[in-house]
Design a protein around this motif. Structure first.
Motif, PDB file in Angstrom:
ATOM      1  N   LEU A  95      -7.785  -4.114  -0.234  1.00 37.59           N
ATOM      2  CA  LEU A  95      -7.793  -2.889   0.556  1.00 37.59           C
ATOM      3  C   LEU A  95      -8.968  -2.944   1.520  1.00 37.59           C
ATOM      4  CD1 LEU A  95      -6.107  -0.216   0.551  1.00 37.59           C
ATOM      5  CD2 LEU A  95      -7.908   0.769  -0.883  1.00 37.59           C
ATOM      6  N   THR A 109      -1.182   3.453  -2.845  1.00 41.37           N
ATOM      7  CA  THR A 109      -2.577   3.243  -2.463  1.00 41.37           C
ATOM      8  C   THR A 109      -2.884   3.828  -1.093  1.00 41.37           C
ATOM      9  OG1 THR A 109      -2.594   1.176  -3.723  1.00 41.37           O
ATOM     10  CG2 THR A 109      -4.372   1.489  -2.141  1.00 41.37           C
ATOM     11  N   GLY A 152       0.801  -1.213   0.000  1.00 38.26           N
ATOM     12  CA  GLY A 152       0.000   0.000   0.000  1.00 38.26           C
ATOM     13  C   GLY A 152       0.832   1.261   0.000  1.00 38.26           C
TER      14      GLY A 152
END
Length: 281
Positions: free
Chosen positions: A260, A224, A219
């Protein structure tokens, strides 16, 4: 060591001076392992495996055909994208030949039995002083089982021929036709918190930088999830600033891969590292 000496070598057994066969990432991991640092177990797949694959399957000739339709320097972006797609499709649809698969499996299967891994690119020249391919080639997180590992090795090989990789090699003036890909398969550490530390800040040589997120490091590195960021004085270790983002998401393992998910309130309200942990890092 030559391409045929050993196609797959545990990182701790990889000798010095093999970057031309195993790439910069594998060489760095091997150096750390030999130095006694705690490195998750890793196996390094040489460019010899890639070269045997593209030769045995005829893909090398198809690549040359695609690249010789027009000089790379004269290709428009959309033409490069089309050529890239056709080349990557060859990798995605062509299995590894049985003899090569057996040789690779002989090391990979017992080495990672029952373990989830990350399959990472280690292209030759990927981390050279005059070039950085960071983020251009693919890596795959939370892969398990021999068949899946070998399928993802092919996907990493294919990423050598993405339009972004072709364009970057064109800009650097590299010999695209001679490109080859080594791969690192590394045991996955299922961290609740992950991060990256720079001993020297890219912006200021008197500072160090630490970035951290909840969940897996993917991430952070793919953008992200925005990380907490600490800037430290390199001499004293004193924290000079701490950027605190809105902590809303984390990348977490999910079946074969990642997803996620929302952070619970007890995590979103605090940084992933305490002040003491930042100092230790």
């Amino acid at each position: 060591m030559t391409e045929e000496d050993s196609l797959v070598v545990p990182a701790g057994r990889l000798p010095e001076g093999q970057g031309h066969l195993f790439g910069g990432k594998a060489s760095s991991l091997a150096r750390m392992a030999r130095g006694g640092l705690q490195v998750p177990r890793a196996a390094c797949i040489s460019t010899g495996a890639y070269n045997r694959y593209v030769d045995a399957t005829g893909i090398r000739g198809r690549i040359l055909l695609e690249l010789n339709r027009k000089e790379l320097e004269e290709m428009r972006w959309e033409e490069m994208w089309d050529a890239s797609l056709r080349i990557r499709t060859l990798f995605n649809t062509t299995p590894i030949p049985d003899d090569l698969r057996l040789e690779m499996a002989a090391v990979l299967e017992p080495f990672f039995a029952g373990r989830s891994v990350v399959v990472r690119s280690s292209a030759i020249g990927e981390d050279a002083s005059n070039a950085s391919f960071a983020g251009i080639h693919e890596s795959y997180v939370n892969v398990s089982g021999l068949d899946s590992i070998l399928d993802h090795v092919r996907l990493v090989w294919a990423s050598l021929w993405s339009d972004g990789a072709l364009l970057y090699r064109k800009e650097l003036g590299l010999q695209v036709e001679e490109s080859a890909m080594a791969v690192v398969v590394q045991e996955m550490v299922l961290g609740e918190r992950s991060g990256v530390a720079f001993g020297v800040s890219p912006q200021r040589p008197d500072q160090a930088v630490i970035e951290a997120v909840f969940g897996l490091n993917q991430g952070l590195v793919d953008g992200t999830v925005e990380p907490d960021r600490w800037l430290l004085d390199r001499t004293t270790g004193e924290v000079q600033s701490h950027h605190q983002p809105r902590r809303e998401k984390a990348v977490m393992p999910w079946h074969q891969g990642v997803h996620l998910e929302d952070l619970p309130p007890e995590k979103s309200g605090q940084p992933p590292l305490s002040g003491e942990e930042v100092t230790k890092v």
